[in-house]
Design a protein around this motif. Structure first.
Motif, mmCIF file in Angstrom:
data_model
loop_
_atom_site.group_PDB
_atom_site.id
_atom_site.type_symbol
_atom_site.label_atom_id
_atom_site.label_comp_id
_atom_site.label_asym_id
_atom_site.label_seq_id
_atom_site.Cartn_x
_atom_site.Cartn_y
_atom_site.Cartn_z
ATOM 1 N N ILE A 137 -17.044 8.052 24.640
ATOM 2 C CA ILE A 137 -15.890 8.549 23.900
ATOM 3 C C ILE A 137 -15.299 7.439 23.019
ATOM 4 N N MET A 138 -15.159 6.247 23.583
ATOM 5 C CA MET A 138 -14.632 5.132 22.790
ATOM 6 C C MET A 138 -15.492 4.886 21.555
ATOM 7 N N MET A 154 -19.489 -1.738 18.755
ATOM 8 C CA MET A 154 -18.068 -1.574 19.046
ATOM 9 C C MET A 154 -17.825 -1.429 20.552
ATOM 10 N N ILE A 155 -18.709 -0.699 21.237
ATOM 11 C CA ILE A 155 -18.556 -0.561 22.691
ATOM 12 C C ILE A 155 -18.696 -1.920 23.368
ATOM 13 N N SER A 171 -17.217 19.534 22.614
ATOM 14 C CA SER A 171 -17.216 19.148 24.024
ATOM 15 C C SER A 171 -16.283 17.978 24.278
ATOM 16 N N ASP A 172 -16.101 17.115 23.287
ATOM 17 C CA ASP A 172 -15.096 16.050 23.324
ATOM 18 C C ASP A 172 -14.053 16.392 22.274
ATOM 19 N N ILE A 173 -12.899 16.896 22.710
ATOM 20 C CA ILE A 173 -11.886 17.404 21.792
ATOM 21 C C ILE A 173 -11.386 16.328 20.836
ATOM 22 N N LEU A 174 -11.480 15.055 21.210
ATOM 23 C CA LEU A 174 -11.003 13.987 20.329
ATOM 24 C C LEU A 174 -11.734 13.975 18.998
ATOM 25 N N LEU A 178 -8.056 5.383 27.939
ATOM 26 C CA LEU A 178 -9.334 5.211 28.625
ATOM 27 C C LEU A 178 -9.585 3.741 28.966
ATOM 28 N N VAL A 179 -9.157 2.835 28.100
ATOM 29 C CA VAL A 179 -9.299 1.410 28.385
ATOM 30 C C VAL A 179 -8.536 1.044 29.654
ATOM 31 N N LEU A 180 -7.355 1.651 29.853
ATOM 32 C CA LEU A 180 -6.536 1.350 31.026
ATOM 33 C C LEU A 180 -7.007 2.096 32.274
ATOM 34 N N VAL A 181 -7.664 3.242 32.085
ATOM 35 C CA VAL A 181 -8.196 4.008 33.223
ATOM 36 C C VAL A 181 -9.475 3.364 33.755
#
Length: 480
Positions: free
Chosen positions: A163-164, A193-194, A327-330, A357-360
């Motif tokens: 996702i990121m 980037m990942i 499937s990924d709403i973002l 997501l970075v914090l999760v």
């Protein structure tokens, strides 16, 4: 959230045995031969437990744990991750009414299974998810549960990275945030980037030793998730008032083979969104003044929050994009939304959730690291006492997760497989089996609890079987 079974009683006072005789001493209680004993610092087994210390999961020590609010944030963070991004797509498959009903139903069943897990973890003095599985079902079952945790958590972390990468660098059908800001460049490459995010942001957070250290970042991640939900709902409300929302479906679509196959895998995907059971013991262990009743309060507050956030996200996302919901709403938020400040809102939603997501990520990584350590380095000194091993294990896991994230095409593929296998096992099958097995060994289980345990077990097995069949058919239809 109200539970359908009675408050947990003190297992050391008046516990009914199979013969119907009550006892007031802890030595008379049923004990599994695999139940882990308390061990003193000198290495000697301590059989004279302090009866005033109710339901301890770890030996007494100076209280420096988290409060209820910190535990709620950590547990909520364990639940609300990438799964929320797939919920609008499940609403597209199911329709509004069945989708909302299932979000609530699965949330309630998940909370009941968490309370069963906490109850029997305390009765068995279990330190981890695997320990309580071993005390009820044996060593092979513990190993299987640890493998499920590893696969599930690793799969979730892979999805986070996907996702990121998609949001920052874009995908074949969507423009990335960095492309919109800076134009074309090296940031177009998702892998680059990942890797940068893993090294700069994730590695330092994942190197922390205690999950309580993540309470503040967990609170921030929940706040960012709420921002996403509020923004999404506000946009949907404005467009609804202006009459620019397409009429949604209120039931499933049976019009095509693809729609039928999606129906088979959609429930496992929704189940995956509620799985947090692998983090229940670590959060319980660090809870200040811990008791099952206090942990149940944490679980109920968390479940209510998650049900509300999930329902609002699923409905607003589906109303906004209809049959075009990804499937990924973002990834849908790269276009003109047809309202004022559309561009600014798009950036707010996408960048805000990437930060979430970075914090999760480190919260889920914590339980993954603990489980791998317990499985691979069984019998070694505790991981918290070996900083070198902790850092080495963290580095190895991050490298493997990064490499796998470069191979998976999208989050729907990952979620439908983990949801049909490891998610239903960890969230429902193992907790139900634990409750039923310990009931056979003499631990009191109310009639309603027994019925609920059987119901969860049967439903979870059916969902898993149907989900696996649906996944196989989906793969076959793609290759044909």
């Amino acid at each position: 959230m109200d539970s359908s079974y009675s408050p947990i009683r003190d297992p050391y006072a008046g516990l009914e045995l199979q013969g119907g005789k009550a006892s007031n001493t802890s030595l008379d209680r049923p004990k599994s031969p695999l139940e882990p004993p308390f061990v003193s610092e000198s290495g000697e087994e301590d059989v004279n437990l302090n009866e005033d210390d109710r339901f301890p999961l770890i030996p007494d020590q100076k209280s420096d744990g988290s409060g209820i609010s910190g535990a709620v944030f950590n547990l909520t963070t364990s639940i609300i991750g990438a799964g929320i991004m797939a919920l609008p797509a499940t609403m597209k498959v199911l329709g509004l009414f069945p989708g909302i009903v299932l979000i609530v139903l699965i949330g309630v069943l998940s909370e009941i299974s968490v309370e069963l897990l906490v109850r029997f973890s305390a009765l068995q003095n279990a330190f981890s998810y695997g320990d309580v599985v071993q005390s009820a079902l044996g060593r092979p079952a513990k190993t299987l549960s640890e493998i499920c945790i590893i696969i599930n958590n690793a799969g979730v972390l892979v999805v986070y990275l996907i996702i990121m990468g998609d949001v920052m660098s874009g995908s074949p059908h969507h423009i990335g945030v960095l492309d919109q800001w800076l134009g074309n460049g090296f940031w177009d490459h998702r892998r680059v980037m990942i890797l940068a995010v893993v090294i700069v942001f994730l590695a330092p957070l994942c190197a922390l030793e205690k999950i309580d250290s993540l309470s503040l970042t967990s609170a921030a991640s929940v706040a960012l998730a709420v921002v996403f939900v509020v923004a999404s709902c506000a946009i949907a409300f404005v467009k609804l008032i202006e009459g620019r929302i397409e009429n949604p479906r209120f039931g499933p679509d049976f019009g095509s083979k693809k729609a039928m196959l999606d129906l088979l895998v959609v429930i496992p995907i929704m189940t995956n969104a509620y799985v947090c059971h692998f983090n229940v013991q670590p959060i319980y262990n660090e809870l200040d003044g811990r008791s099952p009743q206090k942990m149940n309060q944490v679980g109920r507050i968390t479940t209510v929050m998650c049900i509300v956030i999930y329902a609002l996200t699923a409905v607003s996302g589906y109303l906004l994009f209809g049959d075009a919901t990804e499937s990924d709403i973002l990834t849908n938020f790269d276009r003109d939304l047809g309202i004022r400040y559309s561009t600014a809102l798009n950036y707010l939603i996408r960048v805000g959730y990437i930060l979430h997501l970075v914090l999760v990520f480190p919260v889920v990584h914590f339980s993954l690291r603990q489980t791998v350590d317990a499985l691979v380095f069984s019998g070694w000194v505790p991981l918290a006492e070996s900083r070198k091993r902790l850092l080495l294990l963290t580095a190895v896991l991050l490298v493997l997760i990064y490499l796998v994230s470069t191979l998976i095409p999208n989050i729907w593929v990952a979620f439908k497989f983990t949801g049909a296998t490891t998610a239903v096992s960890l969230g429902f099958i193992f907790p139900a089996l634990i409750a039923l097995k310990l009931h056979e060994k003499g631990y009191d289980l109310e009639r309603g609890e027994k019925i609920l345990s059987w119901l969860m077990l049967v439903l979870a097995v059916l969902v898993g079987i149907i989900g696996v069949i649906g996944n196989i058919y989906s793969l076959n239809s793609r290759t044909e």
